[in-house]
Scaffold this active site. Structure first.
Site, short mmCIF file in Angstrom:
data_model
loop_
_atom_site.label_atom_id
_atom_site.label_comp_id
_atom_site.label_asym_id
_atom_site.label_seq_id
_atom_site.Cartn_x
_atom_site.Cartn_y
_atom_site.Cartn_z
N ASN A 7 0.87 -1.17 0.00
CA ASN A 7 0.00 0.00 0.00
C ASN A 7 0.91 1.22 0.00
O ASN A 7 1.48 1.59 1.02
CB ASN A 7 -0.90 -0.02 1.24
CG ASN A 7 -1.90 1.13 1.24
OD1 ASN A 7 -1.83 2.02 0.37
ND2 ASN A 7 -2.79 1.14 2.21
N ARG A 64 -2.37 -2.05 -3.76
CA ARG A 64 -3.63 -1.34 -3.59
C ARG A 64 -3.59 -0.10 -4.47
O ARG A 64 -2.63 0.68 -4.42
CB ARG A 64 -3.78 -0.92 -2.13
CG ARG A 64 -5.01 -0.10 -1.93
CD ARG A 64 -5.04 0.55 -0.57
NE ARG A 64 -6.27 1.31 -0.44
CZ ARG A 64 -6.40 2.39 0.31
NH1 ARG A 64 -5.39 2.83 1.01
NH2 ARG A 64 -7.54 3.03 0.38
N HIS A 153 -13.21 2.26 -0.43
CA HIS A 153 -13.11 1.21 0.60
C HIS A 153 -13.69 -0.11 0.08
O HIS A 153 -14.11 -0.96 0.87
CB HIS A 153 -13.92 1.57 1.88
CG HIS A 153 -13.38 2.72 2.67
ND1 HIS A 153 -14.19 3.60 3.33
CD2 HIS A 153 -12.11 3.11 2.94
CE1 HIS A 153 -13.45 4.51 3.97
NE2 HIS A 153 -12.18 4.23 3.73
N LEU A 182 -15.96 2.22 9.43
CA LEU A 182 -15.84 3.46 10.21
C LEU A 182 -14.41 3.59 10.74
O LEU A 182 -14.06 3.04 11.78
CB LEU A 182 -16.83 3.45 11.38
CG LEU A 182 -18.30 3.16 11.03
CD1 LEU A 182 -19.16 3.11 12.29
CD2 LEU A 182 -18.84 4.20 10.06
N ASN A 184 -10.80 6.48 9.96
CA ASN A 184 -10.64 7.92 9.76
C ASN A 184 -11.53 8.38 8.62
O ASN A 184 -12.24 9.36 8.71
CB ASN A 184 -9.18 8.26 9.47
CG ASN A 184 -8.42 8.48 10.76
OD1 ASN A 184 -8.90 9.15 11.65
ND2 ASN A 184 -7.24 7.89 10.84
N GLY A 185 -11.48 7.59 7.53
CA GLY A 185 -12.47 7.75 6.46
C GLY A 185 -13.61 6.80 6.79
O GLY A 185 -13.37 5.72 7.33
N ARG A 214 -13.28 14.91 7.31
CA ARG A 214 -14.03 15.21 6.07
C ARG A 214 -15.51 15.45 6.40
O ARG A 214 -16.07 14.78 7.27
CB ARG A 214 -13.93 14.04 5.09
CG ARG A 214 -12.54 13.83 4.58
CD ARG A 214 -12.48 12.63 3.65
NE ARG A 214 -11.26 11.88 3.90
CZ ARG A 214 -11.11 10.60 3.60
NH1 ARG A 214 -12.08 9.92 3.04
NH2 ARG A 214 -9.97 9.99 3.87
N ASP A 256 -9.89 12.34 16.41
CA ASP A 256 -9.68 11.01 16.98
C ASP A 256 -10.83 10.64 17.91
O ASP A 256 -11.09 11.34 18.89
CB ASP A 256 -8.35 10.98 17.75
CG ASP A 256 -7.96 9.57 18.13
OD1 ASP A 256 -8.69 8.93 18.91
OD2 ASP A 256 -6.93 9.10 17.62
N ARG A 258 -11.23 8.43 20.14
CA ARG A 258 -10.94 8.18 21.56
C ARG A 258 -10.90 9.47 22.37
O ARG A 258 -11.52 9.59 23.42
CB ARG A 258 -9.59 7.43 21.70
CG ARG A 258 -9.70 5.98 21.31
CD ARG A 258 -8.36 5.37 21.06
NE ARG A 258 -7.79 5.82 19.79
CZ ARG A 258 -6.85 5.19 19.12
NH1 ARG A 258 -6.33 4.09 19.61
NH2 ARG A 258 -6.41 5.65 17.98
N GLY A 304 -11.32 0.97 12.47
CA GLY A 304 -10.95 1.47 13.80
C GLY A 304 -12.12 1.75 14.75
O GLY A 304 -12.17 1.20 15.85
N ILE A 305 -13.07 2.56 14.32
CA ILE A 305 -14.21 2.90 15.19
C ILE A 305 -15.22 1.75 15.21
O ILE A 305 -15.69 1.33 16.28
CB ILE A 305 -14.90 4.21 14.71
CG1 ILE A 305 -13.90 5.37 14.75
CG2 ILE A 305 -16.14 4.51 15.52
CD1 ILE A 305 -14.36 6.64 14.05
N GLU A 337 -7.88 -5.64 4.54
CA GLU A 337 -7.79 -5.32 3.11
C GLU A 337 -6.57 -5.98 2.47
O GLU A 337 -6.62 -6.39 1.31
CB GLU A 337 -7.73 -3.79 2.95
CG GLU A 337 -9.06 -3.13 3.23
CD GLU A 337 -8.95 -1.68 3.68
OE1 GLU A 337 -8.48 -1.45 4.81
OE2 GLU A 337 -9.33 -0.80 2.90
P1 ADP Z 1 -7.76 4.57 8.83
O1 ADP Z 1 -8.97 4.99 8.05
O2 ADP Z 1 -6.70 5.62 8.91
O3 ADP Z 1 -7.24 3.18 8.52
P2 ADP Z 1 -8.58 3.35 11.36
O4 ADP Z 1 -9.41 2.27 10.77
O5 ADP Z 1 -7.33 2.99 12.06
O6 ADP Z 1 -8.31 4.52 10.33
O7 ADP Z 1 -9.55 4.14 12.40
C1 ADP Z 1 -9.13 5.28 13.06
C2 ADP Z 1 -10.25 5.71 14.01
O8 ADP Z 1 -10.53 4.61 14.87
C3 ADP Z 1 -9.88 6.88 14.91
O9 ADP Z 1 -10.97 7.74 15.07
C4 ADP Z 1 -9.55 6.20 16.23
O10 ADP Z 1 -9.81 7.05 17.32
C5 ADP Z 1 -10.53 5.04 16.22
N1 ADP Z 1 -10.08 3.96 17.10
C6 ADP Z 1 -9.03 3.13 16.92
N2 ADP Z 1 -8.90 2.29 17.97
C7 ADP Z 1 -9.87 2.61 18.84
C8 ADP Z 1 -10.28 2.11 20.13
N3 ADP Z 1 -9.64 1.12 20.73
N4 ADP Z 1 -11.37 2.68 20.71
C9 ADP Z 1 -12.01 3.68 20.11
N5 ADP Z 1 -11.70 4.21 18.91
C10 ADP Z 1 -10.65 3.67 18.28
#
Ligand code: ADP
Length: 359
Positions: A7, A64, A153, A182, A184-185, A214, A256, A258, A304-305, A337
């Site tokens: 990637n 990718r 995605h 869910l 960052n994007g 965004r 973020d 968290r 992530g979320i 992915e």
């Molecule tokens: P990307 O799109 O950059 O791959 P990710 O899939 O890593 O992003 O997701 C990033 C998001 O996930 C951020 O908002 C981060 O705060 C949230 N996140 C990651 N781990 C946790 C966790 N353990 N608890 C809550 N939110 C999390």
């Protein structure tokens, strides 16, 4: 056989090496600050050379690529036509496609004779029907400029759909799914019988849900109004919509999840508002896609979320399916992915699928 998945971003390279068809992860890593001032990694070639000094016995590479436009609805072995296609789509994805291509060209030089495959983020959504992908703009813009919804995605939505089918022990062609990526994007997709039939991201990854930085859906007339009012040129406006909006823009705290949640719980009103808007928009899309699909077997959360934030999942689902006689399952499925790219690369170069070590 060993498949290296790359990637290649604008200033980073992430990689994973898989043994196929066992799908076991052999090695993974990442490099950052490529091409940045003061960095010893002056370009992707230098970065990949460093990576390949550590890795031996690569039989094929899967890359990718973010945008494949309308020319690519499935993965492809890299040749001149493919390179031309990626370059063509660079106009639509200027931040991503040139960086993806740099990785491909570097690998061609560093691994001569090794097959390179590209897997497009947009490909899974090429099954969208016309009524879902054409915007309410003069049709000329679609015909001449290919201005339409593409969706992104795709590799993640496809991977979690396959996983959902495996977990539910039901073939994909008998399932109606809504998949929520869910991170960052953020994007959400309606998947009917294994095919993407609508998705929230559009011509670019800006449309749809409220994301980390965004904005998602906004009245387009407001954008032109703001550009006039604040004297912003297209580049400045683009940066605000992509980098200064979403959770970060609304809360003034962070993109973020968290940190945002921490502040909301401590009583920060705008952080709470940002979270409420985030959840509300997801619920709205789920409602819309329930209508698109005419039923639902499972709602899937990933990234992530989606994978980690139970309170967001709970808020999204609260009372959502009360009116339905047959309640859909709610699944949390970690996305992968890179594995999906390795699988598709393997399938393309070993079509017999008999588990050859070398093809
Ligand atoms: P990307 O799109 O950059 O791959 P990710 O899939 O890593 O992003 O997701 C990033 C998001 O996930 C951020 O908002 C981060 O705060 C949230 N996140 C990651 N781990 C946790 C966790 N353990 N608890 C809550 N939110 C999390």
């Amino acid at each position: 056989m060993q498949i290296l998945v790359i990637n290649s971003g604008s200033s980073s390279i992430k990689y994973k090496l898989f043994d196929m068809p066992s799908e076991s992860l052999v090695k993974k890593g990442s490099l950052e600050h490529i091409g940045e001032e003061g960095s010893e990694l002056k370009d992707h070639y230098t970065g990949l050379k460093m990576v390949l000094e550590e890795i031996k016995g690569v039989d094929a590479v899967g890359h990718r690529v973010v945008h494949g436009g309308e020319d690519f609805n499935k993965p492809a072995v890299v040749d001149q036509r493919v390179i031309k296609g990626i370059k063509k789509c660079a106009a639509i994805a200027p931040l991503h496609n040139p960086a993806n291509l740099s990785g491909i060209l570097a690998c061609q030089k560093l691994l001569p004779g090794v097959k390179q495959v590209v897997v497009f983020d947009t490909a899974f959504h090429q099954t969208l029907p016309e009524h879902a992908f054409i915007y309410g703009l003069p049709y000329d813009y679609y015909q001449k400029l290919r201005a339409r919804k593409y969706g992104f995605h795709g590799t993640s939505h496809q991977y979690v759909s396959l996983e959902a089918s495996r977990l539910l022990k039901k073939p994909l062609n008998r399932l109606k799914l809504i998949t929520c990526h869910l991170g960052n994007g953020c994007s959400i997709t309606a998947v009917d019988k294994g095919k993407s039939v609508d998705t929230s991201m559009g011509y670019t990854p800006l449309e749809g849900l409220v994301m980390g930085t965004r904005c998602g859906d906004v009245d387009p007339a407001l954008i032109t109004h703001l550009m006039q009012k604040k004297n912003l040129d297209p580049k400045q406006m683009d940066r605000i919509l992509n980098k200064e909006s979403g959770l970060k823009g609304i809360s003034g705290v962070s993109n973020d999840m968290r940190l945002l949640d921490e502040k909301a719980q401590a009583g920060n009103k705008r952080a709470k508002l940002a979270l409420d808007i985030f959840v509300y928009r997801i619920r709205k899309y789920i409602g819309a896609y329930l209508a698109v699909l005419g039923g639902l077997d499972a709602l899937v959360f990933t990234a992530g979320i989606g994978e980690n934030k139970a309170s967001v999942r709970e808020s999204v689902c609260r009372g959502l399916f009360d009116y339905m006689k047959k309640k859909p399952k709610v699944l949390v499925i970690p996305t992968n992915e890179e594995l999906m790219i390795a699988r598709q690369t393997y399938k393309l170069i070993c079509p017999s699928g008999r588990g050859e070590k070398k093809c």
